[in-house]
Write an enzyme that holds these catalytic residues in place. Structure first.
Site, PDB file in Angstrom:
ATOM      1  N   LEU A 145       0.854  -1.186   0.000  1.00 60.24           N
ATOM      2  CA  LEU A 145       0.000   0.000   0.000  1.00 60.24           C
ATOM      3  C   LEU A 145       0.890   1.236   0.000  1.00 60.24           C
ATOM      4  O   LEU A 145       1.893   1.292   0.730  1.00 60.24           O
ATOM      5  CB  LEU A 145      -0.906   0.029   1.238  1.00 60.24           C
ATOM      6  CG  LEU A 145      -2.064  -0.960   1.288  1.00 60.24           C
ATOM      7  CD1 LEU A 145      -2.808  -0.837   2.616  1.00 60.24           C
ATOM      8  CD2 LEU A 145      -3.034  -0.736   0.130  1.00 60.24           C
ATOM      9  N   ASP A 146       0.533   2.245  -0.799  1.00 58.81           N
ATOM     10  CA  ASP A 146       1.267   3.503  -0.795  1.00 58.81           C
ATOM     11  C   ASP A 146       1.162   4.160   0.580  1.00 58.81           C
ATOM     12  O   ASP A 146       0.189   3.925   1.314  1.00 58.81           O
ATOM     13  CB  ASP A 146       0.707   4.456  -1.850  1.00 58.81           C
ATOM     14  CG  ASP A 146       1.011   3.990  -3.267  1.00 58.81           C
ATOM     15  OD1 ASP A 146       1.962   3.197  -3.428  1.00 58.81           O
ATOM     16  OD2 ASP A 146       0.302   4.416  -4.197  1.00 58.81           O
ATOM     17  N   PRO A 147       2.137   5.008   0.952  1.00 54.82           N
ATOM     18  CA  PRO A 147       2.108   5.640   2.283  1.00 54.82           C
ATOM     19  C   PRO A 147       0.815   6.387   2.589  1.00 54.82           C
ATOM     20  O   PRO A 147       0.335   6.346   3.727  1.00 54.82           O
ATOM     21  CB  PRO A 147       3.305   6.598   2.228  1.00 54.82           C
ATOM     22  CG  PRO A 147       4.261   5.937   1.284  1.00 54.82           C
ATOM     23  CD  PRO A 147       3.399   5.295   0.228  1.00 54.82           C
ATOM     24  N   VAL A 154      -2.137   5.733   1.673  1.00 51.85           N
ATOM     25  CA  VAL A 154      -3.303   4.847   1.691  1.00 51.85           C
ATOM     26  C   VAL A 154      -3.420   4.155   3.044  1.00 51.85           C
ATOM     27  O   VAL A 154      -2.431   3.693   3.615  1.00 51.85           O
ATOM     28  CB  VAL A 154      -3.205   3.791   0.574  1.00 51.85           C
ATOM     29  CG1 VAL A 154      -4.421   2.876   0.573  1.00 51.85           C
ATOM     30  CG2 VAL A 154      -3.035   4.469  -0.783  1.00 51.85           C
TER      31      VAL A 154
END
Length: 303
Positions: free
Chosen positions: A37-39, A41
């Site tokens: 997961l992107d930061p 998100v």
């Protein structure tokens, strides 16, 4: 300690940060996450502990679900609000009915061009590394599947119109790119304003623990009670049960004939993966149906 720990990832943390934190809390090294997961998100991040790391690949392959907010009128180089604005439209006139109509067009199999700011590798180099050098490379479209997409609520009268939708999709779907493509279908620039992963591999928020809860449970010695079983990662596979004598032989590396499954495989095909159990419902592992040799072929054995 073996099993799947469902973590609710906070905003601002990378998936690697979460793994590192849980390793320190649980004092164990063998931990892997199932889906980055992107930061920015938040949401469901399954961590596989101990022997459960062997089922990471099966968790990653399963569908995921998200709740995303799309902002209309702004396009960025990262396709979300962390990037530089590359296009802006001041006059946005979109109705709720138009939003519903466009979302419905995105169900089924669609093609996406992976964003430059992504971890996908091209010629051995990650796209975000190339993007940070100020370069752009050609990316081939990839087919992904949208199982379900639904409008949740709108804020279209704002100076920065937005609407929020839920989506269940296949592995490899870029929700940022989906937001951009939805905006393009509406005729306006768009970016992803917010994203939460609500389900990953069948695991939902209800099963998740925050990092604070994990720390408290770890100190109290109660973390194992909150682990999901390793076989929950493969719950989508057909289940086959063997009598205990044959189950014991499987764990000893012996080949077991298909007919020992007593008709449980009648509707299964050659090459199909199944989850195997003994009569006490102890998970034996992932096996493959081999109709040529008429055996259960071991893929991942759990003793």
């Amino acid at each position: 300690m073996d099993g799947i720990l469902a973590v609710w990832k906070p905003e601002g943390w990378t998936s690697h940060d979460v793994v590192a934190k849980v390793r320190r809390l649980l004092k164990m090294k063998r931990i892997g996450h199932a889906g980055t997961l992107d930061p920015m998100v938040t949401g469901v991040l399954p961590l596989c502990l101990g022997r459960a790391t062997r089922v990471v690949e099966y968790l990653q392959e399963r569908p995921k679900a998200y709740q995303a907010t799309i902002r209309l009128g702004i396009a960025t180089d990262t396709e979300d609000m962390t990037g530089e604005i590359i296009e802006r439209a001041d006059q946005i006139d979109i109705t709720k009915e138009q939003a519903v109509d466009v979302l419905n067009r995105f169900t089924g199999t669609i093609e996406q061009i992976p964003p430059m700011f992504s971890a996908l590798k091209v010629n051995g180099k990650r796209l975000y590394e190339i993007a940070r050098e100020g370069k752009t490379v050609e990316r081939k479209p990839r087919a992904v599947h949208i199982y379900n997409i639904e409008l949740l609520h709108t804020n279209l009268d704002s100076s920065e119109p937005e609407f929020t939708f839920s989506v269940e999709c296949s592995k490899g779907t870029y929700i940022r790119t989906l937001c951009v493509d939805i905006g393009r279908a509406l005729g306006v620039p768009a970016s992803m304003a917010h994203l939460t992963r609500t389900m990953s591999g069948g695991i939902t928020e209800q099963s998740c623990l925050t990092l604070e809860e994990i720390e408290q449970l770890s100190e109290a010695g109660g973390i194992e009670e909150r682990l999901l079983s390793s076989d929950s990662a493969v719950a989508h596979m057909e289940k086959v049960v063997l009598d205990d004598p044959f189950a014991a032989r499987v764990l000893n590396g012996q080949r077991i004939k298909l007919h020992h499954a007593d008709g449980q495989i009648e509707n299964m095909h050659d090459g199909q993966l199944i989850r195997l159990y003994n009569k006490s419902m102890v998970f034996l592992g992932v096996f493959q149906i081999d109709t040529v040799k008429s055996i259960f072929k071991p893929i991942k054995v759990f003793s």
